[in-house]
Design a protein around this motif. Structure first.
Motif, PDB file in Angstrom:
ATOM      1  N   LYS A   1      35.781  32.989  41.600  1.00 59.72           N
ATOM      2  CA  LYS A   1      37.029  33.395  42.253  1.00 59.72           C
ATOM      3  C   LYS A   1      38.002  33.957  41.230  1.00 59.72           C
ATOM      4  O   LYS A   1      38.644  34.991  41.465  1.00 59.72           O
ATOM      5  CB  LYS A   1      37.648  32.208  42.985  1.00 59.72           C
ATOM      6  N   ARG A   2      38.136  33.281  40.095  1.00 63.48           N
ATOM      7  CA  ARG A   2      39.040  33.766  39.049  1.00 63.48           C
ATOM      8  C   ARG A   2      38.522  35.085  38.479  1.00 63.48           C
ATOM      9  O   ARG A   2      39.306  36.000  38.192  1.00 63.48           O
ATOM     10  CB  ARG A   2      39.155  32.716  37.939  1.00 63.48           C
ATOM     11  N   ALA A   3      37.199  35.196  38.295  1.00 65.38           N
ATOM     12  CA  ALA A   3      36.632  36.458  37.815  1.00 65.38           C
ATOM     13  C   ALA A   3      36.969  37.580  38.775  1.00 65.38           C
ATOM     14  O   ALA A   3      37.364  38.680  38.354  1.00 65.38           O
ATOM     15  CB  ALA A   3      35.122  36.322  37.663  1.00 65.38           C
ATOM     16  N   ALA A   4      36.851  37.323  40.076  1.00 58.91           N
ATOM     17  CA  ALA A   4      37.157  38.348  41.077  1.00 58.91           C
ATOM     18  C   ALA A   4      38.628  38.742  41.019  1.00 58.91           C
ATOM     19  O   ALA A   4      38.967  39.930  41.155  1.00 58.91           O
ATOM     20  CB  ALA A   4      36.799  37.854  42.471  1.00 58.91           C
ATOM     21  N   GLU A   5      39.514  37.768  40.807  1.00 60.27           N
ATOM     22  CA  GLU A   5      40.946  38.070  40.710  1.00 60.27           C
ATOM     23  C   GLU A   5      41.230  38.989  39.518  1.00 60.27           C
ATOM     24  O   GLU A   5      42.016  39.940  39.628  1.00 60.27           O
ATOM     25  CB  GLU A   5      41.745  36.771  40.569  1.00 60.27           C
ATOM     26  N   LEU A   6      40.583  38.701  38.400  1.00 64.58           N
ATOM     27  CA  LEU A   6      40.792  39.519  37.204  1.00 64.58           C
ATOM     28  C   LEU A   6      40.174  40.906  37.367  1.00 64.58           C
ATOM     29  O   LEU A   6      40.763  41.905  36.943  1.00 64.58           O
ATOM     30  CB  LEU A   6      40.215  38.809  35.984  1.00 64.58           C
ATOM     31  N   PHE A   7      39.005  40.971  37.987  1.00 68.24           N
ATOM     32  CA  PHE A   7      38.410  42.275  38.268  1.00 68.24           C
ATOM     33  C   PHE A   7      39.324  43.085  39.193  1.00 68.24           C
ATOM     34  O   PHE A   7      39.472  44.293  39.026  1.00 68.24           O
ATOM     35  CB  PHE A   7      37.029  42.119  38.901  1.00 68.24           C
ATOM     36  N   ARG A   8      39.935  42.414  40.157  1.00 73.04           N
ATOM     37  CA  ARG A   8      40.851  43.105  41.071  1.00 73.04           C
ATOM     38  C   ARG A   8      42.044  43.670  40.306  1.00 73.04           C
ATOM     39  O   ARG A   8      42.468  44.806  40.536  1.00 73.04           O
ATOM     40  CB  ARG A   8      41.313  42.155  42.170  1.00 73.04           C
ATOM     41  N   GLN A   9      42.607  42.875  39.398  1.00 70.36           N
ATOM     42  CA  GLN A   9      43.742  43.348  38.602  1.00 70.36           C
ATOM     43  C   GLN A   9      43.361  44.607  37.831  1.00 70.36           C
ATOM     44  O   GLN A   9      44.109  45.591  37.814  1.00 70.36           O
ATOM     45  CB  GLN A   9      44.185  42.254  37.632  1.00 70.36           C
ATOM     46  N   ALA A  10      42.198  44.567  37.188  1.00 68.22           N
ATOM     47  CA  ALA A  10      41.763  45.719  36.404  1.00 68.22           C
ATOM     48  C   ALA A  10      41.372  46.889  37.298  1.00 68.22           C
ATOM     49  O   ALA A  10      41.640  48.050  36.972  1.00 68.22           O
ATOM     50  CB  ALA A  10      40.587  45.321  35.507  1.00 68.22           C
ATOM     51  N   ALA A  11      40.750  46.593  38.432  1.00 67.03           N
ATOM     52  CA  ALA A  11      40.351  47.656  39.358  1.00 67.03           C
ATOM     53  C   ALA A  11      41.567  48.381  39.904  1.00 67.03           C
ATOM     54  O   ALA A  11      41.591  49.618  39.990  1.00 67.03           O
ATOM     55  CB  ALA A  11      39.517  47.074  40.496  1.00 67.03           C
ATOM     56  N   ASP A  12      42.601  47.632  40.270  1.00 64.93           N
ATOM     57  CA  ASP A  12      43.819  48.247  40.804  1.00 64.93           C
ATOM     58  C   ASP A  12      44.522  49.094  39.742  1.00 64.93           C
ATOM     59  O   ASP A  12      45.266  50.022  40.084  1.00 64.93           O
ATOM     60  CB  ASP A  12      44.774  47.171  41.319  1.00 64.93           C
ATOM     61  N   ALA A  13      44.276  48.765  38.471  1.00 65.49           N
ATOM     62  CA  ALA A  13      44.862  49.547  37.381  1.00 65.49           C
ATOM     63  C   ALA A  13      44.006  50.755  37.016  1.00 65.49           C
ATOM     64  O   ALA A  13      44.356  51.497  36.098  1.00 65.49           O
ATOM     65  CB  ALA A  13      45.066  48.666  36.151  1.00 65.49           C
ATOM     66  N   GLY A  14      42.876  50.929  37.728  1.00 63.19           N
ATOM     67  CA  GLY A  14      42.072  52.126  37.544  1.00 63.19           C
ATOM     68  C   GLY A  14      40.841  51.982  36.679  1.00 63.19           C
ATOM     69  O   GLY A  14      40.227  52.983  36.315  1.00 63.19           O
ATOM     70  N   SER A  15      40.430  50.765  36.347  1.00 60.13           N
ATOM     71  CA  SER A  15      39.242  50.569  35.518  1.00 60.13           C
ATOM     72  C   SER A  15      37.981  50.763  36.358  1.00 60.13           C
ATOM     73  O   SER A  15      37.713  49.972  37.268  1.00 60.13           O
ATOM     74  CB  SER A  15      39.225  49.162  34.920  1.00 60.13           C
ATOM     75  N   PRO A  16      37.164  51.792  36.080  1.00 61.76           N
ATOM     76  CA  PRO A  16      35.940  51.968  36.871  1.00 61.76           C
ATOM     77  C   PRO A  16      34.932  50.850  36.660  1.00 61.76           C
ATOM     78  O   PRO A  16      34.190  50.496  37.579  1.00 61.76           O
ATOM     79  CB  PRO A  16      35.391  53.320  36.391  1.00 61.76           C
ATOM     80  N   GLU A  17      34.906  50.259  35.442  1.00 60.13           N
ATOM     81  CA  GLU A  17      34.010  49.136  35.204  1.00 60.13           C
ATOM     82  C   GLU A  17      34.366  47.977  36.127  1.00 60.13           C
ATOM     83  O   GLU A  17      33.493  47.349  36.731  1.00 60.13           O
ATOM     84  CB  GLU A  17      34.091  48.679  33.750  1.00 60.13           C
ATOM     85  N   ALA A  18      35.660  47.694  36.243  1.00 58.22           N
ATOM     86  CA  ALA A  18      36.099  46.602  37.108  1.00 58.22           C
ATOM     87  C   ALA A  18      35.889  46.947  38.572  1.00 58.22           C
ATOM     88  O   ALA A  18      35.534  46.075  39.381  1.00 58.22           O
ATOM     89  CB  ALA A  18      37.575  46.298  36.844  1.00 58.22           C
ATOM     90  N   GLN A  19      36.110  48.191  38.954  1.00 60.78           N
ATOM     91  CA  GLN A  19      35.869  48.606  40.340  1.00 60.78           C
ATOM     92  C   GLN A  19      34.418  48.376  40.719  1.00 60.78           C
ATOM     93  O   GLN A  19      34.113  47.873  41.804  1.00 60.78           O
ATOM     94  CB  GLN A  19      36.256  50.074  40.513  1.00 60.78           C
TER      95      GLN A  19
END
Length: 372
Positions: free
Chosen positions: A219-237
């Motif tokens: 769950k925490r990993a998903a939250e952090l991936f979401r933060q990075a994804a919303d900032a435009g990180s394709p790896e996190a997306q």
């Protein structure tokens, strides 16, 4: 079309080495009855390492591309010197110009080192300290010296620079400039992420996914991936898309999966291009569009993805989403097979070709692979 499922998330080993994680990779199924389908290779989220070339604006970027999904989990390549643009040096009396970063971006590393050293020592300039870390870390304008790089990164990190925090975190995790210290690396990633560094949030998410530095917390990993994804990180997306696909840390959501894959594919993230093409082809979480899917498969195939090459071969041999072209399709099959992505159905189709057509397919594959 149906979707066969194999592995999507596997081990991650770039700057961070992550434990294997379960997941699934969709496939376009064009397998006739009685023919065994070869599973797709596994892919993995990849750690984002600092770039060799920070930007000339405040908070110079220090992230780098992979590798991964993926694109595959391999150590990141050695940093390369940035291309030297033709622009002339800015006027030294312009108060809005960062002369040290300007010299860096033009490949004038000795000049960048001289200016940054003076600014760091005489004025305590934080961005100059971060730049000095980059120069010493990559051996630009001076001998590579990880210990000096770490000292300059720490000096800038202690003064609140998120780029230096991120770079120093990756040093600590990788054991550059001192013994490995994943705990300190994680703390630095957390501090950098709080200041809005997308790559820091993504890499911190990988640590929670790995479950070694911290107890595994999807769950925490998903939250952090979401933060990075919303900032435009394709790896996190891409990583977050796999979570939504499998319901790991979040509820399953094929629509959100497709949305994230599309965003990462738009940013030229190769694995996302393949996955989004498959989603479009099958209408999974998005409107079915075979023609658009085939265009993405062409693009990913030309970029060297053996999975895309295999799917494109199937499309062209069967003629769904594109006109039948068995010679071209089996050319791509041979290319994919040369990289370990075999396919029994396509082998059978290759055996059905006339000797003349088979020779054309083989010659096309050799040309693409750079062989005579």
């Amino acid at each position: 079309m149906t979707i066969l499922r194999a592995g999507l998330l596997a081990s991650c080993c770039a700057v961070l080495t992550l434990a294997q994680a379960d997941g699934a990779r969709a496939q376009i199924s064009l397998t006739p009855p009685g023919v065994q389908q070869q599973p797709a290779p596994k892919a993995a989220p990849k750690a984002v390492a600092p770039k060799a070339a920070p930007k000339a604006a405040p908070q110079a970027a220090a992230t780098a591309k992979q590798a991964a999904p993926a694109k595959k989990a391999a150590p990141p390549p050695a940093a390369k010197a940035p291309a030297q643009p033709a622009a002339t040096a800015p006027a030294p009396d312009d108060p809005n110009v960062d002369l040290a970063y300007g010299a860096y971006q033009r490949g004038k590393y000795g000049e960048a080192l001289r200016i940054a050293t003076a600014r760091a020592n005489d004025k305590g300039d934080v961005r100059a300290m971060t730049l000095l870390g980059e120069l010493y870390a990559n051996g630009f304008g001076t001998n590579r010296d990880d210990a000096k790089a770490a000292l300059w990164y720490k000096a800038a990190a202690d003064r609140g620079d998120r780029e230096a925090m991120f770079a120093l975190a990756m040093f600590r995790i990788a054991g550059r400039g001192g013994p490995p210290d994943r705990g300190e690396g994680a703390k630095l990633l957390a501090s950098s992420a709080k200041l809005g560094k997308a790559a820091a949030a993504y890499n911190l998410g990988l640590l929670y996914l790995e479950g070694q530095t911290f107890p595994q917390d999807l769950k925490r990993a998903a939250e952090l991936f979401r933060q990075a994804a919303d900032a435009g990180s394709p790896e996190a997306q891409y990583a977050l898309a796999t979570f939504y696909k499998e319901g790991r840390g979040v509820e399953k959501n094929p629509v959100e999966t497709a949305k994230l894959l599309k965003a990462a594919a738009t940013a030229d993230y190769l694995d996302a291009e393949v996955e989004y093409a498959i989603a479009l082809f099958n209408g999974t979480g998005t409107q079915k569009d075979e023609a658009a899917a085939v265009q993405l498969l062409w693009r990913a195939s030309r970029q060297g993805s053996p999975i895309a090459q295999n799917r494109l071969a199937r499309v062209l041999v069967v003629g769904i989403g594109a006109p039948i072209d068995k010679i071209e399709g089996l050319k791509w099959h041979l290319i994919a097979k040369s990289k370990g992505n075999g396919d029994l159905m396509l082998d059978a189709e290759l055996d059905k070709l006339s000797p003349e057509d088979r020779a054309k397919a083989e010659a096309g594959a050799r040309r693409w692979l750079g062989r005579k």
